[in-house]
Each structure stands twice: as C-alpha cells, then as structure tokens.
Write a protein that holds these residues in place. Sequence first.
Motif, PDB file in Angstrom:
ATOM      1  N   GLN A 446       0.840  -1.189   0.000  1.00  0.00           N
ATOM      2  CA  GLN A 446       0.000   0.000   0.000  1.00  0.00           C
ATOM      3  C   GLN A 446       0.878   1.244   0.000  1.00  0.00           C
ATOM      4  O   GLN A 446       2.101   1.144   0.012  1.00  0.00           O
ATOM      5  CB  GLN A 446      -0.935  -0.023   1.211  1.00  0.00           C
ATOM      6  CG  GLN A 446      -1.928  -1.185   1.179  1.00  0.00           C
ATOM      7  CD  GLN A 446      -2.883  -1.173   2.354  1.00  0.00           C
ATOM      8  OE1 GLN A 446      -2.523  -0.826   3.474  1.00  0.00           O
ATOM      9  NE2 GLN A 446      -4.128  -1.564   2.090  1.00  0.00           N
ATOM     10  N   VAL A 447       0.238   2.399   0.000  1.00  0.00           N
ATOM     11  CA  VAL A 447       0.997   3.637  -0.168  1.00  0.00           C
ATOM     12  C   VAL A 447       0.669   4.624   0.940  1.00  0.00           C
ATOM     13  O   VAL A 447      -0.440   4.633   1.481  1.00  0.00           O
ATOM     14  CB  VAL A 447       0.708   4.259  -1.553  1.00  0.00           C
ATOM     15  CG1 VAL A 447      -0.712   4.798  -1.628  1.00  0.00           C
ATOM     16  CG2 VAL A 447       1.706   5.353  -1.890  1.00  0.00           C
ATOM     17  N   ASN A 448       1.668   5.429   1.304  1.00  0.00           N
ATOM     18  CA  ASN A 448       1.464   6.565   2.199  1.00  0.00           C
ATOM     19  C   ASN A 448       1.198   7.793   1.348  1.00  0.00           C
ATOM     20  O   ASN A 448       1.989   8.086   0.435  1.00  0.00           O
ATOM     21  CB  ASN A 448       2.713   6.818   3.054  1.00  0.00           C
ATOM     22  CG  ASN A 448       3.117   5.612   3.870  1.00  0.00           C
ATOM     23  OD1 ASN A 448       2.286   4.778   4.215  1.00  0.00           O
ATOM     24  ND2 ASN A 448       4.408   5.508   4.184  1.00  0.00           N
ATOM     25  N   THR A 449       0.122   8.507   1.597  1.00  0.00           N
ATOM     26  CA  THR A 449      -0.203   9.676   0.778  1.00  0.00           C
ATOM     27  C   THR A 449      -0.535  10.875   1.658  1.00  0.00           C
ATOM     28  O   THR A 449      -0.668  10.770   2.869  1.00  0.00           O
ATOM     29  CB  THR A 449      -1.402   9.411  -0.161  1.00  0.00           C
ATOM     30  OG1 THR A 449      -2.601   9.379   0.616  1.00  0.00           O
ATOM     31  CG2 THR A 449      -1.244   8.123  -0.916  1.00  0.00           C
ATOM     32  N   GLY A 450      -0.716  11.978   1.024  1.00  0.00           N
ATOM     33  CA  GLY A 450      -1.092  13.227   1.678  1.00  0.00           C
ATOM     34  C   GLY A 450      -1.275  14.309   0.643  1.00  0.00           C
ATOM     35  O   GLY A 450      -1.899  15.336   0.877  1.00  0.00           O
ATOM     36  N   VAL A 455      -1.126  10.289  -5.266  1.00  0.00           N
ATOM     37  CA  VAL A 455      -2.214   9.386  -5.631  1.00  0.00           C
ATOM     38  C   VAL A 455      -2.011   8.776  -7.004  1.00  0.00           C
ATOM     39  O   VAL A 455      -2.025   7.547  -7.175  1.00  0.00           O
ATOM     40  CB  VAL A 455      -3.561  10.126  -5.574  1.00  0.00           C
ATOM     41  CG1 VAL A 455      -4.684   9.232  -6.107  1.00  0.00           C
ATOM     42  CG2 VAL A 455      -3.853  10.564  -4.141  1.00  0.00           C
ATOM     43  N   TYR A 456      -1.800   9.613  -7.995  1.00  0.00           N
ATOM     44  CA  TYR A 456      -1.715   9.101  -9.360  1.00  0.00           C
ATOM     45  C   TYR A 456      -0.452   8.266  -9.578  1.00  0.00           C
ATOM     46  O   TYR A 456      -0.481   7.250 -10.276  1.00  0.00           O
ATOM     47  CB  TYR A 456      -1.783  10.272 -10.347  1.00  0.00           C
ATOM     48  CG  TYR A 456      -3.086  11.031 -10.224  1.00  0.00           C
ATOM     49  CD1 TYR A 456      -4.293  10.450 -10.628  1.00  0.00           C
ATOM     50  CD2 TYR A 456      -3.134  12.305  -9.670  1.00  0.00           C
ATOM     51  CE1 TYR A 456      -5.496  11.129 -10.501  1.00  0.00           C
ATOM     52  CE2 TYR A 456      -4.334  12.983  -9.530  1.00  0.00           C
ATOM     53  CZ  TYR A 456      -5.510  12.393  -9.946  1.00  0.00           C
ATOM     54  OH  TYR A 456      -6.698  13.060  -9.815  1.00  0.00           O
ATOM     55  N   ARG A 457       0.655   8.686  -8.967  1.00  0.00           N
ATOM     56  CA  ARG A 457       1.869   7.868  -9.058  1.00  0.00           C
ATOM     57  C   ARG A 457       1.653   6.510  -8.404  1.00  0.00           C
ATOM     58  O   ARG A 457       2.140   5.488  -8.882  1.00  0.00           O
ATOM     59  CB  ARG A 457       3.046   8.589  -8.394  1.00  0.00           C
ATOM     60  CG  ARG A 457       3.632   9.745  -9.206  1.00  0.00           C
ATOM     61  CD  ARG A 457       4.879  10.291  -8.513  1.00  0.00           C
ATOM     62  NE  ARG A 457       5.579  11.258  -9.340  1.00  0.00           N
ATOM     63  CZ  ARG A 457       5.355  12.563  -9.305  1.00  0.00           C
ATOM     64  NH1 ARG A 457       4.460  13.049  -8.481  1.00  0.00           N
ATOM     65  NH2 ARG A 457       6.030  13.389 -10.087  1.00  0.00           N
ATOM     66  N   SER A 458       0.925   6.504  -7.286  1.00  0.00           N
ATOM     67  CA  SER A 458       0.711   5.269  -6.548  1.00  0.00           C
ATOM     68  C   SER A 458      -0.104   4.272  -7.359  1.00  0.00           C
ATOM     69  O   SER A 458       0.240   3.085  -7.434  1.00  0.00           O
ATOM     70  CB  SER A 458      -0.018   5.572  -5.230  1.00  0.00           C
ATOM     71  OG  SER A 458       0.716   6.503  -4.469  1.00  0.00           O
ATOM     72  N   LEU A 459      -1.194   4.723  -7.935  1.00  0.00           N
ATOM     73  CA  LEU A 459      -2.033   3.836  -8.740  1.00  0.00           C
ATOM     74  C   LEU A 459      -1.275   3.324  -9.948  1.00  0.00           C
ATOM     75  O   LEU A 459      -1.404   2.162 -10.341  1.00  0.00           O
ATOM     76  CB  LEU A 459      -3.299   4.581  -9.169  1.00  0.00           C
ATOM     77  CG  LEU A 459      -4.312   4.852  -8.046  1.00  0.00           C
ATOM     78  CD1 LEU A 459      -5.428   5.749  -8.551  1.00  0.00           C
ATOM     79  CD2 LEU A 459      -4.875   3.550  -7.505  1.00  0.00           C
ATOM     80  N   ASP A 460      -0.467   4.189 -10.544  1.00  0.00           N
ATOM     81  CA  ASP A 460       0.293   3.798 -11.726  1.00  0.00           C
ATOM     82  C   ASP A 460       1.319   2.726 -11.394  1.00  0.00           C
ATOM     83  O   ASP A 460       1.736   1.969 -12.270  1.00  0.00           O
ATOM     84  CB  ASP A 460       0.984   5.041 -12.310  1.00  0.00           C
ATOM     85  CG  ASP A 460       1.647   4.755 -13.641  1.00  0.00           C
ATOM     86  OD1 ASP A 460       0.972   4.174 -14.517  1.00  0.00           O
ATOM     87  OD2 ASP A 460       2.843   5.081 -13.795  1.00  0.00           O
ATOM     88  N   GLY A 462       0.840   0.354  -8.999  1.00  0.00           N
ATOM     89  CA  GLY A 462       0.213  -0.865  -8.502  1.00  0.00           C
ATOM     90  C   GLY A 462      -0.109  -0.892  -7.034  1.00  0.00           C
ATOM     91  O   GLY A 462      -0.220  -1.980  -6.449  1.00  0.00           O
ATOM     92  N   ALA A 463      -0.279   0.266  -6.391  1.00  0.00           N
ATOM     93  CA  ALA A 463      -0.637   0.282  -4.971  1.00  0.00           C
ATOM     94  C   ALA A 463      -1.993  -0.390  -4.764  1.00  0.00           C
ATOM     95  O   ALA A 463      -2.936  -0.166  -5.523  1.00  0.00           O
ATOM     96  CB  ALA A 463      -0.672   1.712  -4.448  1.00  0.00           C
ATOM     97  N   GLU A 464      -2.113  -1.193  -3.710  1.00  0.00           N
ATOM     98  CA  GLU A 464      -3.342  -1.931  -3.429  1.00  0.00           C
ATOM     99  C   GLU A 464      -4.198  -1.239  -2.377  1.00  0.00           C
ATOM    100  O   GLU A 464      -5.060  -1.851  -1.762  1.00  0.00           O
ATOM    101  CB  GLU A 464      -3.000  -3.351  -2.989  1.00  0.00           C
ATOM    102  CG  GLU A 464      -2.280  -4.151  -4.058  1.00  0.00           C
ATOM    103  CD  GLU A 464      -1.856  -5.520  -3.577  1.00  0.00           C
ATOM    104  OE1 GLU A 464      -2.741  -6.276  -3.122  1.00  0.00           O
ATOM    105  OE2 GLU A 464      -0.655  -5.820  -3.651  1.00  0.00           O
ATOM    106  N   GLY A 465      -3.962   0.031  -2.186  1.00  0.00           N
ATOM    107  CA  GLY A 465      -4.724   0.803  -1.218  1.00  0.00           C
ATOM    108  C   GLY A 465      -3.833   1.804  -0.527  1.00  0.00           C
ATOM    109  O   GLY A 465      -2.637   1.934  -0.833  1.00  0.00           O
ATOM    110  N   SER A 700       5.198   6.286  -2.602  1.00  0.00           N
ATOM    111  CA  SER A 700       4.961   5.758  -3.948  1.00  0.00           C
ATOM    112  C   SER A 700       6.256   5.465  -4.685  1.00  0.00           C
ATOM    113  O   SER A 700       6.324   4.528  -5.489  1.00  0.00           O
ATOM    114  CB  SER A 700       4.110   6.744  -4.753  1.00  0.00           C
ATOM    115  OG  SER A 700       4.741   8.011  -4.832  1.00  0.00           O
ATOM    116  N   ALA A 701       7.317   6.255  -4.401  1.00  0.00           N
ATOM    117  CA  ALA A 701       8.580   6.069  -5.111  1.00  0.00           C
ATOM    118  C   ALA A 701       9.225   4.717  -4.799  1.00  0.00           C
ATOM    119  O   ALA A 701      10.068   4.243  -5.566  1.00  0.00           O
ATOM    120  CB  ALA A 701       9.542   7.200  -4.753  1.00  0.00           C
TER     121      ALA A 701
END
Length: 760
Positions: A446-450, A455-460, A462-465, A700-701
């Motif tokens: 999964q990804v840490n966001t803020g 968000v878009y980098r994470s989905l691109d 393959g983040a599962e949530g 995401s990186a």
Amino acid sequence: MLTTLKRIVQEVTSARDLSEALELIVVRVRDAMDAQVCSVYLFDESSRRYVLMATEGLNKDQVGQVSLGTNEGIIALVGKREEPINIEDAHNHPAFHYMPTVGEDPFNAFLAAPIIHQKRLLGVITAQRHEKRRFDESEEAFLVTVSAQLASVIAHAEASGQDINGVVSGITQRDIRFKGVAGANGVAIGTAVLVTPPADLEEIPSRRATDIEAELGRLQTALDSVKGDIRRAGEKLAGELRPEEQALFDVYLNMLDDRALGSEVRRLIEGGEWAEGALAQVIRGYSRHFSQMEDVYLRERAADIRDLGRRVLSYLQSEETEPHELPDRAIIIGEDLTPAILGEVDEEHLAGIISIQGSANSHIAILARAMGIPTVMGLVDLPYRQVEGQQLVVDGYRGHVYVNLSDDLLEHFREIEQEEKAFAEELETQKDLPCITLDGQAVVLQVNTGLLTDVYRSLDRGAEGVGLYRTEVAFMMKDRFPTEAEQTEIYRSQMEIFSPRPVTMRTLDIGGDKALPYFPIEEENPFLGWRGIRVTLDHPEIFLVQIRAMLRASLGLDNLRIMLPMISSISELDEALHLIYRAVFELQEEGIPVSMPELGMMIEVPATVYQTAAYASRVDFLSVGSNDLTQYLLAVDRNNPRVAALYSSYHPAVLQALKYIVDTAHEVGTPVSICGEMAGDPAGAVLLAAMGYDSLSMNSASLLQVKSVFREIEMSWARDLLDEVLRLEDPMVIKSTIDLALRDANVSLASVTFNRDRWS
C-alpha cells in the motif's frame, strides 16, 4: 568569558576566509586569556604533519614553514590523545620537541586543545605563558570551546573550496562530506543554486557582476528610493517629535551617504561584486562591528544598520526583472525551503534539493519523495552561502552531501546515476504485475499519501490501497482550520480515486515536528509533548469535525478505515473510540446513512508494544509507525543530523519489538500493517513480510523497488534470513547480512545497492 566567546565566534564566522579567521582567533584568544602566545597548528593529511598556520606571540615568519610529525612534540600528543593537555612547565615535559626558530624559549605554561570536526582531527590550538603554572579550569574550558567553533570554520572553508592543505603540500582537500538527514532517496550530481528569501541579508551569496555600471546604477536607484522613504517618514512625524528626535532621520540619511555605507558598497561593486552581495558584505561588517562595542547605545545601532540594509536590499530585489536562470542540473539550496519555492522552479532543470533546516517530515521532503527528487534535510554544518556555483553530489539515501569531489568519487556517483536510471526503466515493466514471491506468497503493498501527486503515481505503480493518509497535510495548506465541508471534499477525492481499494485515514497528527502556523505548539521537548491524539482529545471540537468529514466522504464508497495516532494508554483509545461512535450516531440522527468503518490505532510508543494484546482486542486493525517507534526505543531523534547515524530500523531491539507486535496481534486475530520508512526499504520489507505483517505501506517512489525484490525471492528463504538476523547483535552487521543475502540470491536491486554502498 561567555560574552567574550560570543564576540569571538561572531567575528570569526564572519571572516572573509580561513586565513583571516585564524589571525582573528589567535589575537582574540591571546587577549581574552591574558596569555603571551596563542597559535594554531593545522593537520596536513597528505604529509601527516602539524603545520603552524597562525600565531600571536611566536615568530610569524615561521607560519607555514614549521611543522611537526605525528610523533613529535606536545602538539602531536594532543592530536593522538584527542583531548586537552595543560602543563605548567612545557620544556621539561617528556614529549616536548624544541624548535629553535619559533621563539618558544621564554614560555613555560602550555595549554593545548585538539580541533575536531565530526570525528576528524583538523589541528591543535595552543595558549602559552611566561610563568610556570597551569592554566585554570575556566581557561581550559574556554579554549576547548573555541576549538569546537574553529573546527566548524575550518570545515566550512574546506567545503567552500579554500586551498587549506595546499598552503603546505599543494594538495586541496577533496571529497568533503556533510551529514544531514535523508529526505528523499536517490543520487544527484549538479550545480548548487542558492534560493534566498526576499530582503534577507544573511542569505545573499557572493556573485560576480556581469555589468559593473549597471550594478552601480541599480545601487544608486535603491539608495535614492530608501532616502526618499526616510525623508517622507521624517516629514510625516515632524509635528510629533522634538528636534533631537527628528535629527535621527538625518543620521539615517547620512549613513546612506556617499561618504559612508554607499561609498563602501560602490567600492566592492567596482571590484566585481554584484550589488546585492556588496551591500550584504558591508552591512554584515558594520553590524558585526557595532555589535561588539562595549557602549550599550552604540551596540544597539547594529539593528539600525541591518534595517537600513534590508530596506536597500528590498529595492534592489524588486528591480530584478529577470529571474535567476537555473543550470540544466540544478541543486537548489535554502535555509528552510518550502513547497511554494519548489513550485516556482522548473522541474526539468531540478536535479536535487538541500534544505539547511527541516526534517524528513517537512513539507518539502514529502513533496520531493512524491516527485522522486533526491533530497537531504538538516544540513546545519554546510556553509551553503559559499558553495553556490560549485558541483555537488546529493546522496538522498544516507543524507550526505559531497563538496570538492575528486575525479574518482565523481565517476563513482555518475555510475550510480546511470545504474539507477537503467534500473528505474526496468522497474517500469513490472508496474502491472502482481506482488507475488517465487513460492506463490502474495504481499500486499500500500501507499502513504497526503498530496494528490502521490495518488496518481501510486495507482500507476500498482498500490493496493492507502495504508496511511496524512490528513494533517490538508490542515497545513490553509491559514485556518478547514471546515467540515472542505475536509469532506478533500477526503472524498482520495477515496474516490482509490475505490474500491481501502483508504486508511490517520486522524490529525500535529505536534512534534509538524506544526500548524495558526495553531502553534511551543514546547521544550515536542516529541514527548502535546502531539497526535493528545491534542485532538483535548480539542474534541476539532476531532469530531474531522471524523464527521471522513464518514460523510465515505458515503457510497465504504472503503474508509480510520486510524488513531500516538496512542499511549488504553484510556486514550477508549475515549477516542467513544467520540467516533458518537459522530456516527449523530450523523445517522441527522439522516445521513453513514456506517461504522474499520477502526484501528498506531503502535508507535514503546509502552503500547507491551499491551499489544489489549489494544488488538479493541480495534479492527493495528498499524505500526516504525519511524516514531524506532526513535523512541533508541532515544534518537532521527531528524537531528548530529545523532541521526545512531537511528537504525535494523537495531536488534527494534526487530524484536516488531516481531513481538505482529505475533501477539495475530494470536488475538487482529491484522497488522506497517507504514514507516522501513516498509519502503527493500531490505526492511523482506524482514517485515517474513515476520508476517499483513500489509506494507510506503511512499509511492518505493513501490516498484519493493515489488521487484519480492518477485525474485521465496518467502521461505526470507523466513530463514529473518531467523538468522534475529540472532545477531549489531545493526550494521544485520543490514550487511541482508544486503549480502540479497546479492547472493541474484536480486536485481542488490547489485545497484552494492555499487551505491561502496562509498560510505
């Protein structure tokens, strides 16, 4: 002594170069200690000798000529012991080495202190007297303090390219390394560009003028503008001031006259300095001079000088019609960089970021990680005003910056850049592939966001949530607390984009190193103070509004999970859960059909580790915040560059705690995730998955790198590796063992990491 020391430090750190600094030191220290001699010997690493570089009281003709070997004299003994030596009769000391040309014969009392910077011996400073008696304890403490300040000055001089050892050996010190805090992974080679706030004299770098006449014209226009402002202010207040008070405005005008400040600034411009740099040098010099005066009235005039300088500088800067152009690969440096500054820079030209202040959790570091820009924070020892235009290397993995690079080290980092670029291209081919080990074990990433950029980098990738959504980012971007409606809109956008994947929203986590400008929290020890859930439980009006916004944002999506930070007692958890139940009930009473989301808490305080079972029985999930848990377990502030090297996620105590948490929670039947930096470190991720963590959340990186490693190993192999490292006792040995195991297993990332780690 303290007042004297402050003046010496201010004067020395403002010196034009190292030679001037050393001359000031020996004069001021000799006078302050009422000694007859003060000398500085610098250690020349190429010849392995201590060279007399400045003296007041000995034969000045011998400066740069006389030297001592590493086994010669009391000077060498001080360097070898790395501690002060205080003796009453130097001539009869067993280590005394007679040098007839320096003129030491009349002096008996001898005090010397080593000059050390970041464990590296730079030289020795000495004081001598005629009489046979030891220097007292306060004098010894004074010299040791001076030596510590001098060490910083010498290190700064090396970093700014001054030919220190070259005075003796013709060899300039190379590969100077400054330690900070890792902000964003990656290696960048580029040209230093200083980013300065407006009208800040302390931040103005020295820069060559391209058109001297134009610079002189800009200066005159700025001076005339400030004079006009002062005259108008005087006229406005003429009816309210006595004649002697009104005369103060004439004093200010006279300071700007051609026979005062104005003439000195012009002289520097005519010598090739740009207008801003010339003004800053003159103002800093005058300010330093007035600050050191004994007379209180005159000492206060330093503030007047600085104010005049800022007024002139503001006009100079407002007349700049063209922004400073960035080189192709720019490394921007600033005292405390902000996202706004980053937003003004062309990303195509940006190679790296260095922030003198700040931490790994600063806004600029968070944004840099999302953008994949190598970043180092907290470089308090870097003489950043002197390095503009120089070639630097930013090592965002370790938090190091290199200056004055040798050809060998520069080539080493160029190879790393190429390897990382090739590896990144290879990783792109895996973004649509599942994260499954060779023996069929799935690992949830999964990804840490803020930020929306995450968000878009994470989905691109393959983040599962979302394992951690930092809600405080939305609060930091405003000049007041956001309303319920504003929060609902922000949270909804995150949940919609990730739906149906789960989004774990951490309630407001401020305090420590995260402050809101409109809600300042000033404490002696913020990391052990009023932060996280402690703040929001004391302000239920803030907490309830945020919970209501989260619940409303999840309507129709049902992918919300709420996570509580900084819990340290059962009562805190129970109180927070009660407020969440209340918010759900109130919204339902208002006719809004919200449902109870999954509720969880963070394990980041050591006290909660030993009550894992009790907490796990009360919530739907646990999430380990390994960053805070590690720093609390080790009593190390990871954002403090002076002790950051002691911070290690691979410390045996940390690994044992992490294993205990997941084992205990699973016994109760509660899933456990982890959302600290360790989860985004491929080596750490392997251990965490082997321990049994149900999901790993990271920036995401890091997603593709971690996925790549798991796709090349077997989970059974990872568990065997975990068993091996849990028997080890040293963090460095543990990390090396993991890296070597990955390399032996032919994991692609391991070869890149190995090459990167050859230079430590």
